[in-house]
Design a protein around this motif. Structure first.
Motif, PDB file in Angstrom:
ATOM      1  N   SER A 297      78.555  59.378  50.724  1.00 49.15           N
ATOM      2  CA  SER A 297      78.490  58.021  51.254  1.00 49.15           C
ATOM      3  C   SER A 297      77.199  57.335  50.803  1.00 49.15           C
ATOM      4  O   SER A 297      77.217  56.182  50.355  1.00 49.15           O
ATOM      5  N   SER A 298      76.054  58.057  50.893  1.00 46.73           N
ATOM      6  CA  SER A 298      74.800  57.379  50.508  1.00 46.73           C
ATOM      7  C   SER A 298      74.704  57.244  48.989  1.00 46.73           C
ATOM      8  O   SER A 298      74.091  56.285  48.496  1.00 46.73           O
ATOM      9  N   SER A 299      75.369  58.158  48.228  1.00 45.98           N
ATOM     10  CA  SER A 299      75.276  58.058  46.762  1.00 45.98           C
ATOM     11  C   SER A 299      76.002  56.822  46.233  1.00 45.98           C
ATOM     12  O   SER A 299      75.684  56.311  45.180  1.00 45.98           O
ATOM     13  N   GLN A 300      77.016  56.365  46.996  1.00 42.83           N
ATOM     14  CA  GLN A 300      77.758  55.207  46.482  1.00 42.83           C
ATOM     15  C   GLN A 300      77.279  53.877  47.084  1.00 42.83           C
ATOM     16  O   GLN A 300      77.878  52.826  46.857  1.00 42.83           O
ATOM     17  N   LEU A 301      76.183  53.956  47.842  1.00 40.42           N
ATOM     18  CA  LEU A 301      75.663  52.749  48.499  1.00 40.42           C
ATOM     19  C   LEU A 301      74.711  51.996  47.563  1.00 40.42           C
ATOM     20  O   LEU A 301      73.785  52.583  47.017  1.00 40.42           O
ATOM     21  N   PHE A 302      74.984  50.728  47.371  1.00 40.91           N
ATOM     22  CA  PHE A 302      74.087  49.909  46.551  1.00 40.91           C
ATOM     23  C   PHE A 302      73.031  49.254  47.441  1.00 40.91           C
ATOM     24  O   PHE A 302      73.200  49.189  48.665  1.00 40.91           O
ATOM     25  N   GLU A 303      72.021  48.768  46.777  1.00 44.06           N
ATOM     26  CA  GLU A 303      70.934  48.112  47.511  1.00 44.06           C
ATOM     27  C   GLU A 303      71.487  46.953  48.349  1.00 44.06           C
ATOM     28  O   GLU A 303      72.429  46.277  47.910  1.00 44.06           O
TER      29      GLU A 303
END
Ligand code: ADP
Length: 443
Positions: A297-303
């Protein structure tokens, strides 16, 4: 015979003496003649009765006669009885033989030298859309109109088989038949039919599968070859080279994921069913899956994007018996799908619950895009994707739900999918009570 001859002579002598006593000139001749005449008439009458008896073929009620005729009738009766038993035996054998052919899962048609149907079993009638009684003595090519069959029938040698379309039960279900002709007797032919629909379907599935795998591997391979060519032909600076190498690593990772999923599927298909007595702690299983999912989940989160909200719940007091690796694969596929398909800020909830009938249920629901109902029945097919580019972008192989379905089948459980376009999805795994190990009464 001897006693009968003696008897005849005796009665001729008695009649001759009586005739002589009545008329000494010719009475003895008339007396003897009368006895002979009477004997012949009596024998003719008995012969007639026996002929009638034989003609009516009533072995059980022979005419009642004594002496030589009685013996004769007795012997005839025994011969006829034996013959009748023999015929009955032969008929019974023929009936048993025909019943055996009727019970055959394959169709059998007997053709005369002109190619007319002399006999066929029910299976052949069903396969070829014939009536086993009405169509007797019809020419087979008049009834089986498939051009492939006509060509096969009229060819000189009938080595091998021909695959034709059989008579379908419904429009949706097409039947493929293998037909084979064999010569026997004097120019007669035996036509055998076999339903090969499932074999043909398995063949088509195998071809599709190979085509799909080749296609899936070719895409990242083509991209990688392009990058390699670029790296070889252009003099790029360090930064650009690293960018290209990163992109190549993504493609290599994609191929690796695909090969891994293919290996999992082939292991699921080829290995023995998971043991029933290998207890798996749901807490242990879920803690590994939770950290994987949070990482994804955090790896696919953009800024500047709102993170997804993930809820995980697992009972302490319940264990499942089954194959740990397989269950991990099934549950993580569902959780990872939810994370991959749900946009940022969405909510993903996964939980376990014990059903009133002691079955155990795992469900993961998300607030993602949902799936239109027409796709739902096909989601567990290999390489079936609702949105191809979305699946690939997020690192999907198209095999995840096929693996989940397989694992559940092997554990005697089921996979349920509920989804509505725009309203999110819910994937549920239900495990049979026989695989649930309760440590205390409450969960
Ligand atoms: P993939 O690797 O493409 O995700 P899967 O077999 O896991 O393959 O899933 C098949 C398809 O089902 C996906 O391509 C996607 O379209 C759809 N799908 C699966 N899970 C979800 C979900 N939680 N939300 C929306 N669509 C989903």
């Amino acid at each position: 015979m001897f006693s009968r001859t003696i008897g005849l002579f005796f009665w001729m002598a008695v009649a001759a003496v009586a005739g002589y006593w009545l008329n000494p000139s010719s009475g003895h001749i008339w007396g003897a003649f009368f006895v002979c005449f009477f004997t012949v008439i009596k024998d003719l009458w008995k012969g007639q009765k026996i002929t009638q008896w034989l003609r009516h073929n009533n072995v059980k009620e022979p005419p009642q006669m004594g002496g030589i005729w009685g013996d004769l009738i007795d012997r005839m009766r025994r011969i006829l009885n034996e013959q009748r038993k023999q015929t009955q035996n032969e008929e019974q054998k023929l009936q048993d033989f025909l019943l055996a052919i009727q019970a055959s899962p394959n169709g059998v048609v007997l053709l005369d030298p002109e190619g007319r149907i002399e006999w066929c079993n029910q299976t052949a009638a069903l396969h070829l859309g014939m009536d086993a009684k009405r169509d007797l003595m019809q020419h087979v090519v008049h009834l089986v109109r498939d051009p492939v069959f006509k060509k096969y029938y009229s060819s000189e040698s009938h080595d091998g088989e021909a695959i034709i379309d059989g008579r379908s039960v419904s429009l949706q279900k097409t039947v493929k038949l293998s037909v084979q002709l064999h010569s026997y007797g004097e120019n007669r032919q035996l036509l055998l039919t076999r339903d090969v629909t499932t074999i043909a379907q398995a063949d088509a599935m195998r071809r599709d599968f190979v085509a799909n795998v080749s296609h899936e591997i070719r895409t990242p391979l083509t991209v990688m070859s392009g990058f390699i060519e670029t790296l070889q032909s252009l003099n790029l600076d360090k930064e650009e080279r690293e960018r290209y190498l990163d992109l190549m690593a993504v493609q290599a990772g994609r191929m690796q994921d695909l090969v891994n999923d293919l290996l999992i599927l082939s292991q699921l298909e080829g290995s023995t069913l998971p043991a029933i007595n290998e207890p798996i702690s749901l807490q242990g299983l879920m803690s590994g899956i939770e950290s994987e999912a949070r990482g994804l989940s955090s790896s696919q989160l953009f800024e500047n994007e709102t993170p997804q909200i993930l809820h995980f719940e697992a009972p302490e007091s319940v264990q499942l018996s089954g194959a740990n690796k397989e269950l991990h694969s099934a549950v993580s596929n569902l959780v990872n799908n939810a994370v991959r398909y749900t946009p940022s800020g969405g909510v993903i909830t996964s939980s376990w619950s014990l059903l009133p009938d002691q079955r155990m249920q795992f469900s993961v629901s998300d607030t993602g895009p949902g799936i239109a109902s027409e796709h739902l029945p096909r989601l567990t097919e290999r390489f079936y994707r609702v949105d191809r580019s979305r699946s690939r972008e997020s690192g999907g192989t198209g095999l995840g739900l096929a693996i989940v379905k397989h694992v559940m089948q092997r554990h005697g459980g089921e996979l349920k999918i509920e989804s509505e376009l725009g309203k999110g999805s819910k994937f549920t795994l239900i495990f049979p009570a026989s695989r649930v190990i309760l440590e205390t009464e409450s969960v």
